[in-house]
Each structure stands twice: as C-alpha cells, then as structure tokens.
Write a protein that holds these residues in place. Structure first.
Motif, PDB file in Angstrom:
ATOM      1  N   ALA A  79       1.722  -4.981   2.221  1.00 55.00           N
ATOM      2  CA  ALA A  79       0.296  -5.135   2.519  1.00 55.00           C
ATOM      3  C   ALA A  79      -0.100  -6.606   2.629  1.00 55.00           C
ATOM      4  O   ALA A  79      -1.257  -6.958   2.414  1.00 55.00           O
ATOM      5  CB  ALA A  79      -0.531  -4.448   1.444  1.00 55.00           C
ATOM      6  N   TYR A  97       0.861  -1.174   0.000  1.00 52.66           N
ATOM      7  CA  TYR A  97       0.000   0.000   0.000  1.00 52.66           C
ATOM      8  C   TYR A  97       0.897   1.224   0.000  1.00 52.66           C
ATOM      9  O   TYR A  97       2.066   1.174   0.429  1.00 52.66           O
ATOM     10  CB  TYR A  97      -0.996   0.004   1.163  1.00 52.66           C
ATOM     11  CG  TYR A  97      -0.453   0.297   2.545  1.00 52.66           C
ATOM     12  CD1 TYR A  97      -0.376   1.605   3.033  1.00 52.66           C
ATOM     13  CD2 TYR A  97      -0.048  -0.737   3.391  1.00 52.66           C
ATOM     14  CE1 TYR A  97       0.086   1.876   4.303  1.00 52.66           C
ATOM     15  CE2 TYR A  97       0.423  -0.484   4.667  1.00 52.66           C
ATOM     16  CZ  TYR A  97       0.487   0.828   5.121  1.00 52.66           C
ATOM     17  OH  TYR A  97       0.954   1.098   6.398  1.00 52.66           O
ATOM     18  N   ALA A 154      -9.161   1.810  -1.490  1.00 48.85           N
ATOM     19  CA  ALA A 154      -8.733   0.416  -1.404  1.00 48.85           C
ATOM     20  C   ALA A 154      -9.497  -0.444  -2.394  1.00 48.85           C
ATOM     21  O   ALA A 154     -10.601  -0.102  -2.836  1.00 48.85           O
ATOM     22  CB  ALA A 154      -8.949  -0.105   0.020  1.00 48.85           C
ATOM     23  N   THR A 157     -10.258  -2.919   4.903  1.00 49.91           N
ATOM     24  CA  THR A 157      -8.940  -2.321   4.658  1.00 49.91           C
ATOM     25  C   THR A 157      -8.913  -0.869   5.106  1.00 49.91           C
ATOM     26  O   THR A 157      -7.939  -0.411   5.728  1.00 49.91           O
ATOM     27  CB  THR A 157      -8.570  -2.431   3.170  1.00 49.91           C
ATOM     28  OG1 THR A 157      -8.494  -3.812   2.805  1.00 49.91           O
ATOM     29  CG2 THR A 157      -7.231  -1.761   2.879  1.00 49.91           C
ATOM     30  N   LYS A 165      -2.893  -2.654  -2.823  1.00 47.90           N
ATOM     31  CA  LYS A 165      -4.118  -2.892  -2.072  1.00 47.90           C
ATOM     32  C   LYS A 165      -4.823  -1.584  -1.712  1.00 47.90           C
ATOM     33  O   LYS A 165      -6.054  -1.518  -1.704  1.00 47.90           O
ATOM     34  CB  LYS A 165      -3.805  -3.671  -0.796  1.00 47.90           C
ATOM     35  CG  LYS A 165      -5.003  -3.971   0.109  1.00 47.90           C
ATOM     36  CD  LYS A 165      -6.005  -4.888  -0.560  1.00 47.90           C
ATOM     37  CE  LYS A 165      -7.127  -5.254   0.398  1.00 47.90           C
ATOM     38  NZ  LYS A 165      -8.171  -6.077  -0.247  1.00 47.90           N
ATOM     39  N   ALA A 166      -4.042  -0.559  -1.422  1.00 48.94           N
ATOM     40  CA  ALA A 166      -4.642   0.692  -0.966  1.00 48.94           C
ATOM     41  C   ALA A 166      -3.676   1.852  -1.116  1.00 48.94           C
ATOM     42  O   ALA A 166      -2.459   1.668  -1.244  1.00 48.94           O
ATOM     43  CB  ALA A 166      -5.078   0.568   0.495  1.00 48.94           C
TER      44      ALA A 166
END
Length: 662
Positions: free
Chosen positions: A136, A123, A169, A148, A206-207
């Motif tokens: 992540a 992330y 996310a 998340t 992921k984010a």
C-alpha cells in the motif's frame, strides 16, 4: 449444530509473517457467546492480557459480521470491531454500518483476526476464497481515508468486474498513531471510539477491501421468512419510524436546547443564543437531497428499511459543492456546533468531512479541540503553544487544529494522545477541562440535564466515554414519539411485564428525571444492545425505534442458525458477554471509582432553564449500587462468584487473579 447464518470460517492473518489461515469457528462457543462481538470479546479476553500494550504487535484486532448479517434480516448490516484500546487500555469496541460486513459474509467469513505487525504499508484484499496481502505504498501518506476508498474501488473493480466492493480504511490520524483514530468504511461510515484506526496504523494496514458473491444460507427458510416479515412489520409500524427515517436524530437538537442540555463551550454553558435559528432541523432541511436523487448503496446501509443516512449538499457560499452523508444526525451538531460553538451548518459539516478524511473520531477530536479552546481562553496555553489562535466558534482554527492533531504537529501532538494524557502533562488546572469517563472523551449532551438511565449507561459502558453500547435510546426522553401516550408506548415494547413494571411502574410513567427503575432500565438495554452487537443488528432497531426486542431476535436467530433459543436465553448470553467485557476492564485495573463523572458535572449548571442543577452524588451512587446488584456484581463493581457460575464464566474468572478478591 449450526446449519445457517454463520459461514463457519474466520480469517486469521499474521501480518508479520504474511501467513493467512482459514480456521473454523469454535462451535462450542457459539451458543454461549452468540457470535460477532461475543466471540470477539472471548478471543480478546483469552489472548490479550494486562501485560500487552495496545501498540504491542501482540495486540489483535478482531473484525466481525454477526450471524444475522446478509441473511435478509432487517437492519442486519453491522461490522463490530474489538481490540485493546490505545486510548485508555481497556476493551476497545467499535461498530459501523454500510456494506462491509455484508460482503465479508458473502466472501465466506464471519470474522477477520489481525495479529502481528507488517514492516511495510499494506492492504488486505478479500475476494471470496482469494485473500491477499498487497503493498500500500501508493496509498500510505498519500491518500486520506475517503481517497483510499475511491482508489481501491477503482483499482479492484476492474479485477472482479463488479462495483460491489467495500473498503475500510484509515487516514493520516491512523498512520500517525493518534490514540483515537477511527476507521472509515466507504467514505461515509465511521467505526469510531476506542482508537481502532490507531491499531490498524501500528500494524501498517492502510485498508481492508472485500468482495463476496456467495450465498448466506439460513437453516429454516420458511420460518425465517415469517420472522423477517414480522420484524419488518414492527419496524414500519413503530411510532418513531417516520421521524427517524425522514430526519434521523436531528429533532433532538431543538429538544436539547429547550431543555438546557447543550454541551456548550466544552460543557461550560447550555445557552447558545442563535441555536434554534442555525442548528436545528428547520435550518438543515433546505440542504437535504431527496432520497430518490442519491444512491442508497453509496451512502446507506445494506438491508435497512429505515435508511436514516441523508445526504446534504451546500450549493452556495464558501463551502459550495460540499456533500456529506448522515447530514441530519445530531452528533456533529452537538460536537462542533455546541462544544466548539461553530455556528454555521456548512462549517460544521466541513469539520465532519475533515474528520472522516483524516480518520479522526469526531467525539474525541471535538473534545480535544474544545479542551484546547477552553485552556486558551483561560490563559493556560497561548498562541505559541498552540501554533494558532483559538477562539470559540472559529471553524478555521478548528480545522487547522484537526490537521495538527492528525499529523502530530505542535499542540496537536499532545492532543493526539487523548485529553486525559494531555491534561496530565499540562498541569492540574487543565484537568478541570478534561471531560472524560474512563479516560475516553465524552460524547453528547450535558448529563446534568438527565436522563438518569442515559447517564448511568455512560458510566458503566465497558469502553467508556458514551452510552452507545448501553442506553443510547430515545424512549427515556420520548425524543421521536412525543405525542404517544406513555401507556401505549410501554405496551408496544417487547419486554416482559415484570420488567416493564419495575422500570416504568404501574400505571407506567416515562420520565427521564426519575431515579426509580433506572438501574433495571440500564441493565435491560445494556444486555439488549450487547445482543444486537453480537447478532450484527443495528441498535437503532431497538433504541431509536422501539420496534424489536429479544423475542424477535430469538426467532430470527433460531430460524437462521438452527440453534433454538428463547428470548430469556438470548438475554442471558448478552449478560455473559457484557460481564466478560467488564471482567476484561477489571483485569486492566478498572473498579467502581472509574464509573464516575469528571468533577465538572458535580458543579451546578451555570445557566439555562436548569440553572443550578447538578448531579446528586448520593442518588447516583445508590442507583449505581442497584445496577451492580441487578447484574450480580459486588459493591466494588466486580462480578460476584455466584453470578459467574450462573453465567458459566469460571475459567475466565480465574484469570482475574487477585482482582477477584473483595
């Protein structure tokens, strides 16, 4: 010279090497492309050509906050995202509200560019000048998109001693490269359409979390304050303000039913017997949490005087305890309530929540589910193919199929490729049930019920599948101000008199079923919406409300940035951006043949008050040709060289190569 509005920096992140570079914005492009989606479109056009697959690591994802974001301009909170879409290979555009763009600007950046591909899940943490790529593995394949956001906010708020953190996310759908995976911002806001979540998933991101505390300055504070005051006055005085602020778009539900516009059972019927009792505003009101009892910072958007997101809560029954934001929006009611014929509001909201958790675009996901239900009904697929029984109205089956899509299990794996690809694989008969425009699943009401400009905007939208970036307005049907006289409403619009006359006539008449003036209407709102996406303004300011127009935006932009522009120049910049997006699609093979409806809409409506009505091909083609002419495009939908020169896009036009030739 730019003196305010912009922070002047972009973050260029190479996920493969881990290099993070801060680069200055190209000031020579700002006047031509405004900012936000304009600068991002130019970057994508230059860097990602026809030879680059959307899942190639050379594809880029550009995330922008326009020049009016975080300045104090009302409704200036939008994040605009641009990439090459994995769903249809065209320009992928997405837009989302909340607080993410505001915090990005306050962190000191106007844009984030993600390139390359990480080997492991990561992330990105943007904390003012400190920007890090972090592992992540504790989130990937373990947390959905909403979890998340909770986990990262809990983790990062301790580092900065602040709760002012925003998180975008992906869920399992993005991780598993579902081609219409979306990005969820702070649990309740979806950057939908185009598959941006799948691009993040391929890059193993992921984010992206952001925290910013810097001041966003404006060039001429006194002038800007006056422009903000006038914009606020217009918003609060707009004839649609109270309806939109209190109920958002749900009043359209009853109008659509009575008109015969419901997309029932995958656009096979417009009649759903219990609709008025179960899926209209009257049915929703008991679930709505009063605004004073919920944190607008948790569910709403930064700097918005309208605050159209309303929390709904289910207090009894099988979904007791369910809370979602934007519960008074029409979209999930149309998508699950009509397309899939799910009858109970709590079940519809549960389906919406699951889409957010999984990171699935609601419009594409419901098209996939209703497509599968129709094929099941027609005997083209069976229980063994689907892994479950599929019946209209069965929300439990819909929920199970959503999970199968996100995790690519059984039939879900095929549907995850998009309805157009799935139909191609299943066979010719399945193609009749694939309701797409430019291979993107269609959103919303039945186009056979009108209005003309609403429909035309869907066909010419560069990303396909909807009209959110063109003519997603209320004025053609007077959805939110039905008691206002046509003449009064048209006088209220910030629009040149000659344009008003061409669109509405003299005396003015607002009628969505008339073809006269609709080509100009489509052009005007397409360019205006493009301007708003470039500035970072919510389109509802000018399409759901009719409060603001180009003269207001020019005044705000000029005072914020110190770049003096008029309304006409701003709209020309909007045309430049919109045309460049069209040129990108042309490079990918799009032409006039793609500005068309699927075959179902050329068949007569089977029931309802408009039974027998169909889309008139000849009138549609005539109006489409008028739109091309107004845009300075040739009959084949390619911009003409003369208009390219007027828009100063000669360099970009040369990249069309043989596609520029008649």
């Amino acid at each position: 010279m730019v003196q305010g509005g912009f922070m002047g920096n972009l973050l260029d992140v190479d996920l493969g090497s881990g290099d993070i570079k801060r680069r200055p914005l190209r000031s020579d492009l700002i006047r031509k492309f405004i900012g936000g989606t304009g600068l991002a479109t130019k970057m994508l056009y230059d860097e990602v050509g026809p030879n680059i697959d959307p899942f190639d690591e050379r594809n880029i994802l550009i995330i922008t906050a326009g020049p009016l974001v975080a300045t104090g301009a009302p409704m200036a909170c939008r994040t605009d995202l641009i990439t090459k879409s994995p769903l249809n290979g065209l320009i992928g555009c997405s837009n989302v509200g909340g607080f993410w763009a505001t915090y990005l600007k306050k962190a000191g950046y106007d844009m984030v560019v993600l390139r390359g591909e990480s080997k492991n899940p990561i992330y990105l943490w943007i904390n003012n000048d400190d920007v890090e790529i972090r592992g992540a593995s504790h989130l990937w394949a373990k947390c959905d998109a909403m979890e998340t956001a909770d986990e990262l906010k809990k983790e990062l708020s301790k580092e900065v001693n602040s709760k002012e953190i925003s998180v975008m996310a992906i869920g399992p759908a993005g991780e598993n490269l579902v081609r219409y995976a979306c990005i969820i911002v702070d649990k309740y806001h979806a950057a939908g359409r185009s598959g941006c979540g799948a691009v993040l998933g391929k890059k193993r991101v992921k984010a992206i979390a952001v925290h910013g505390t810097k001041e966003v300055k404006v060039a001429r504070p006194k002038e800007f304050k006056d422009a903000v005051k006038e914009a606020l006055r217009r918003i609060l005085s707009d004839p649609s303000y109270k309806t939109w602020s209190n109920y958002a778009s749900l009043p359209v539900s009853e109008i659509a039913f009575k008109k015969g516009a419901l997309p029932g059972r995958n656009w096979q019927t417009t009649v759903i017997e219990d609709w008025l009792k179960t899926r209209t505003l009257e049915a929703v009101v008991p679930y709505v949490t009063p605004k004073g009892q919920v944190s607008l910072k948790e569910i709403g958007c930064a700097g918005c005087p309208v605050q159209c997101f309303h929390q709904v809560e289910v207090k009894e029954g099988g979904f007791k305890g369910l809370k979602i934001s934007s519960g008074t929006f029409i979209m999930p009611v149309f998508e699950f309530g009509a397309k899939c014929e799910v009858s109970e509001l709590p079940a519809i909201w549960k389906c919406k929540e699951v889409c957010h958790r999984l990171g699935l675009d609601i419009a594409s996901a419901t098209c996939a589910v209703s497509f599968a239900m129709e094929l099941y009904e027609r005997g083209l697929i069976g229980e063994r193919d689907a892994g479950l029984r599929l019946k209209w109205g069965d929300y439990e089956a819909a929920l199970r199929l959503l999970h199968k899509i996100a995790y690519k299990e059984q039939l879900g794996g095929l549907l995850a490729e998009g309805v157009a690809r799935a139909a191609e694989k299943i066979g010719e008969e399945a193609k009749r049930a694939a309701i797409t425009v430019k291979n993107m699943e269609l959103m919303g009401s039945d186009p056979r019920a009108g209005g003309v400009a609403w429909n035309l905007g869907t066909l010419v939208n560069p990303r396909g599948g909807d009209n959110v970036r063109t003519t997603h307005f209320g004025i053609e049907g007077k959805f939110f101000c039905r008691d206002v006289e046509d003449k009064t409403l048209v006088e209220w619009l910030d629009m040149p008199d000659n344009v008003k006359r061409e669109i509405f006539g003299d005396p003015p008449v607002i009628d969505g079923s008339l073809y006269r003036g609709k080509a100009m209407m489509t052009k005007w709102y397409s360019l205006l919406t493009t301007v708003m996406n470039a500035l970072g303004i919510c389109i509802f300011a000018s399409v759901s409300l009719d409060a603001l127009g180009p003269s207001h935006y020019a005044r705000l932009y000029s005072a914020a940035t110190g770049i003096d522009v008029g309304a006409e120049e701003l709209m020309k910049a909007g045309e430049r951006i919109f045309t460049l997006q069209r040129m990108y699609d042309i490079r990918m093979g799009v032409g006039r043949k793609d500005d068309a409806w699927p075959p179902r809409f050329y068949e007569p409506l089977p029931d309802g008050p408009l039974r027998g009505k169909t889309i008139d091909r000849s009138l549609l083609e005539k109006t489409l040709g008028e739109f091309y002419m107004l845009m300075g495009w040739r009959e084949d939908g390619v911009p003409a060289k003369e208009r390219i020169e007027e828009l100063e896009l000669n360099e970009e036009y040369a990249m069309l190569g043989s596609r520029s030739k008649p």
